[in-house]
Design a protein around this motif. Structure first.
Motif, PDB file in Angstrom:
ATOM      1  N   CYS A  77      -1.909  51.397  59.630  1.00  0.00           N
ATOM      2  CA  CYS A  77      -1.516  51.731  60.394  1.00  0.00           C
ATOM      3  C   CYS A  77      -1.711  51.264  61.295  1.00  0.00           C
ATOM      4  CB  CYS A  77      -2.024  53.078  60.833  1.00  0.00           C
ATOM      5  SG  CYS A  77      -1.562  54.050  62.671  1.00  0.00           S
ATOM      6  N   PRO A  78      -0.668  50.643  62.298  1.00  0.00           N
ATOM      7  CA  PRO A  78      -1.158  49.147  63.047  1.00  0.00           C
ATOM      8  C   PRO A  78      -1.494  50.374  64.665  1.00  0.00           C
ATOM      9  CG  PRO A  78       1.323  49.206  62.787  1.00  0.00           C
ATOM     10  CD  PRO A  78       0.575  50.626  62.349  1.00  0.00           C
ATOM     11  N   LEU A  79      -1.263  51.199  65.421  1.00  0.00           N
ATOM     12  CA  LEU A  79      -1.374  51.139  66.320  1.00  0.00           C
ATOM     13  C   LEU A  79      -3.754  51.690  65.831  1.00  0.00           C
ATOM     14  CD1 LEU A  79       0.747  54.064  67.195  1.00  0.00           C
ATOM     15  CD2 LEU A  79      -0.335  52.110  68.189  1.00  0.00           C
ATOM     16  N   CYS A  80      -3.996  52.317  64.790  1.00  0.00           N
ATOM     17  CA  CYS A  80      -5.513  52.196  64.421  1.00  0.00           C
ATOM     18  C   CYS A  80      -5.983  50.637  63.904  1.00  0.00           C
ATOM     19  CB  CYS A  80      -5.666  53.147  62.719  1.00  0.00           C
ATOM     20  SG  CYS A  80      -5.318  54.516  63.000  1.00  0.00           S
ATOM     21  N   ASP A  81      -5.292  49.995  62.714  1.00  0.00           N
ATOM     22  CA  ASP A  81      -5.586  48.180  63.101  1.00  0.00           C
ATOM     23  C   ASP A  81      -6.171  47.554  63.839  1.00  0.00           C
ATOM     24  OD1 ASP A  81      -6.426  49.826  60.565  1.00  0.00           O
ATOM     25  OD2 ASP A  81      -4.688  49.062  59.137  1.00  0.00           O
ATOM     26  N   ASP A  82      -4.554  47.374  64.374  1.00  0.00           N
ATOM     27  CA  ASP A  82      -4.648  46.586  65.486  1.00  0.00           C
ATOM     28  C   ASP A  82      -4.844  46.623  66.813  1.00  0.00           C
ATOM     29  OD1 ASP A  82      -3.253  45.079  63.098  1.00  0.00           O
ATOM     30  OD2 ASP A  82      -1.001  45.542  63.443  1.00  0.00           O
ATOM     31  N   ALA A  83      -4.315  47.798  67.172  1.00  0.00           N
ATOM     32  CA  ALA A  83      -4.385  48.506  69.360  1.00  0.00           C
ATOM     33  C   ALA A  83      -5.247  48.912  68.903  1.00  0.00           C
ATOM     34  CB  ALA A  83      -3.410  49.394  69.027  1.00  0.00           C
ATOM     35  N   GLY A  84      -6.223  49.286  67.860  1.00  0.00           N
ATOM     36  CA  GLY A  84      -7.829  50.105  67.811  1.00  0.00           C
ATOM     37  C   GLY A  84      -8.021  51.555  68.734  1.00  0.00           C
ATOM     38  N   ASP A  85      -6.510  51.954  68.530  1.00  0.00           N
ATOM     39  CA  ASP A  85      -6.590  53.319  69.371  1.00  0.00           C
ATOM     40  C   ASP A  85      -7.232  54.851  67.687  1.00  0.00           C
ATOM     41  OD1 ASP A  85      -5.528  55.029  71.172  1.00  0.00           O
ATOM     42  OD2 ASP A  85      -4.125  56.126  69.486  1.00  0.00           O
ATOM     43  N   LYS A  86      -7.718  55.318  68.502  1.00  0.00           N
ATOM     44  CA  LYS A  86      -8.199  56.510  67.458  1.00  0.00           C
ATOM     45  C   LYS A  86      -7.851  57.633  67.761  1.00  0.00           C
ATOM     46  CE  LYS A  86     -12.321  59.459  66.273  1.00  0.00           C
ATOM     47  NZ  LYS A  86     -13.910  59.617  66.932  1.00  0.00           N
ATOM     48  N   PRO A  87      -7.126  58.236  66.347  1.00  0.00           N
ATOM     49  CA  PRO A  87      -6.252  59.203  66.379  1.00  0.00           C
ATOM     50  C   PRO A  87      -6.472  60.703  66.213  1.00  0.00           C
ATOM     51  CG  PRO A  87      -6.256  58.376  64.010  1.00  0.00           C
ATOM     52  CD  PRO A  87      -6.610  57.765  65.401  1.00  0.00           C
ATOM     53  N   SER A  88      -5.889  61.446  66.747  1.00  0.00           N
ATOM     54  CA  SER A  88      -6.779  63.493  67.187  1.00  0.00           C
ATOM     55  C   SER A  88      -6.038  64.085  65.584  1.00  0.00           C
ATOM     56  CB  SER A  88      -6.496  63.634  68.747  1.00  0.00           C
ATOM     57  OG  SER A  88      -5.027  63.674  68.266  1.00  0.00           O
ATOM     58  N   GLN A  89      -7.427  64.863  65.275  1.00  0.00           N
ATOM     59  CA  GLN A  89      -5.919  65.889  64.131  1.00  0.00           C
ATOM     60  C   GLN A  89      -5.365  66.398  65.420  1.00  0.00           C
ATOM     61  OE1 GLN A  89      -9.066  68.147  62.201  1.00  0.00           O
ATOM     62  NE2 GLN A  89      -8.364  67.583  60.341  1.00  0.00           N
ATOM     63  N   GLN A  90      -4.120  66.895  64.070  1.00  0.00           N
ATOM     64  CA  GLN A  90      -3.423  68.394  64.988  1.00  0.00           C
ATOM     65  C   GLN A  90      -2.922  69.120  63.701  1.00  0.00           C
ATOM     66  OE1 GLN A  90      -2.316  68.525  67.880  1.00  0.00           O
ATOM     67  NE2 GLN A  90      -4.027  66.762  68.027  1.00  0.00           N
ATOM     68  N   ILE A  91      -3.389  70.770  63.978  1.00  0.00           N
ATOM     69  CA  ILE A  91      -2.947  71.361  62.927  1.00  0.00           C
ATOM     70  C   ILE A  91      -1.860  72.196  62.690  1.00  0.00           C
ATOM     71  CG2 ILE A  91      -3.908  73.250  61.696  1.00  0.00           C
ATOM     72  CD1 ILE A  91      -6.489  71.103  63.232  1.00  0.00           C
ATOM     73  N   ALA A  92      -0.988  72.723  62.595  1.00  0.00           N
ATOM     74  CA  ALA A  92      -0.197  73.987  62.407  1.00  0.00           C
ATOM     75  C   ALA A  92       0.132  75.377  61.598  1.00  0.00           C
ATOM     76  CB  ALA A  92       1.335  72.716  62.597  1.00  0.00           C
ATOM     77  N   PHE A  93       0.704  76.091  63.052  1.00  0.00           N
ATOM     78  CA  PHE A  93       1.255  77.571  62.104  1.00  0.00           C
ATOM     79  C   PHE A  93       2.196  78.062  62.357  1.00  0.00           C
ATOM     80  CE2 PHE A  93      -3.439  76.910  62.387  1.00  0.00           C
ATOM     81  CZ  PHE A  93      -4.112  77.368  61.598  1.00  0.00           C
ATOM     82  N   ASN A  94       2.826  78.638  61.556  1.00  0.00           N
ATOM     83  CA  ASN A  94       4.000  79.353  61.938  1.00  0.00           C
ATOM     84  C   ASN A  94       4.108  80.622  62.884  1.00  0.00           C
ATOM     85  OD1 ASN A  94       6.655  78.088  61.019  1.00  0.00           O
ATOM     86  ND2 ASN A  94       5.582  78.104  59.235  1.00  0.00           N
TER      87      ASN A  94
END
Length: 267
Positions: A138-155
């Motif tokens: 993932c370029p945003l992880c590897d190159d930009a060093g941005d840490k993603p957040s976990q998202q969880i979805a329900f109906n």
């Protein structure tokens, strides 16, 4: 009073779901429930393929009879902001997000577990801000060093308007997901999508900290305590058939993310 159920579409084969406008620092706790509903659920996981459900519906549809042409035209359209929101949601192809507020709202879960779990990057910029993490290379992880957040979805079925409940997607972070997971493991509230089980949801923000108050509500208490008529079996089945699945997730191409990274690094 009979309710009118608004037909929803998944975003399959269209521009996909755009998650919440901004991330939240989520915290929460639950209040204990002395007794859980006694009835069990006739359903397991209700994540349905809406495309299959629509196909089944088309198969069962009878040819139009001649005398139907003579019937009065059905009433369509409407006025006011309520009609604006309903027709906007029905025509866009995108799911509508459930947003908890400072006032308690009743919801009913259509899923016994999340129908979608993913990682999301949030980039402060003009225009689109949320991007699904590619996880691998993932370029945003590897190159930009941005840490993603976990998202969880329900109906969920949202009873903000008790006379017109709507199916929505509730996208939450790990804190709220842990609360719901605990309910799903408790024999008094498991599974969380039981026919006779509802939840009140309230969000409170103080000093930049957000707490979620998520409390089980027995079906038998809905009318007396909340002035809400419980959903009937046919209504639940209709909502089940409209449940969203993982096809709503928007995934940006890797080369586009690389372009975004160049923009970030050049700022």
């Amino acid at each position: 009073m009979p309710r009118t159920l608004t037909r929803r579409r998944t975003a399959r084969d269209t521009e996909a779901y755009s998650p919440a406008d901004e991330p939240e620092d989520e915290h929460g706790y639950t209040e204990e429930e002395d007794e859980a509903p006694a009835r069990g659920s006739r359903r397991g996981s209700r994540r349905l393929n809406t495309e299959d459900a629509d196909t089944s519906s088309r198969r069962s549809r009878r040819p139009q009879e001649d005398d139907e042409d003579d019937e009065p035209a059905p009433k369509v359209g409407g006025k006011g902001w309520g009609s604006y929101e309903k027709t906007k949601q029905a025509s866009s192809g995108f799911p509508d997000n459930f947003k908890a507020s400072g006032e308690s709202v009743i919801v009913h879960f259509l899923d016994e577990e999340p129908f979608l779990v993913f990682l999301q990057h949030w980039i402060e910029r003009s225009g689109k801000k949320s991007f699904t993490c590619l996880e691998k290379n993932c370029p945003l992880c590897d190159d930009a060093g941005d840490k993603p957040s976990q998202q969880i979805a329900f109906n969920v079925i949202d009873f903000t308007d008790p006379e017109d409940p709507q199916i929505k997607v509730w996208q939450v972070g790990p804190m709220v997901a842990d609360i719901l997971k605990n309910y799903s493991k408790d024999k008094k509230t498991a599974p969380i999508n039981r026919d006779d089980l509802y939840f009140s949801v309230r969000r409170e923000t103080k000093n930049k900290k957000t707490n979620y108050y998520i409390t089980p509500v027995k079906e038998r208490d809905l009318l007396d305590d909340w002035d809400i008529e419980p959903l009937g079996e046919e209504e639940l089945e209709e909502f089940d058939a409209k449940a969203y699945d993982e096809s709503i997730l928007q995934v940006t191409r890797r080369n586009e993310l690389k372009t975004l990274v160049r923009e970030i690094l050049n700022d």
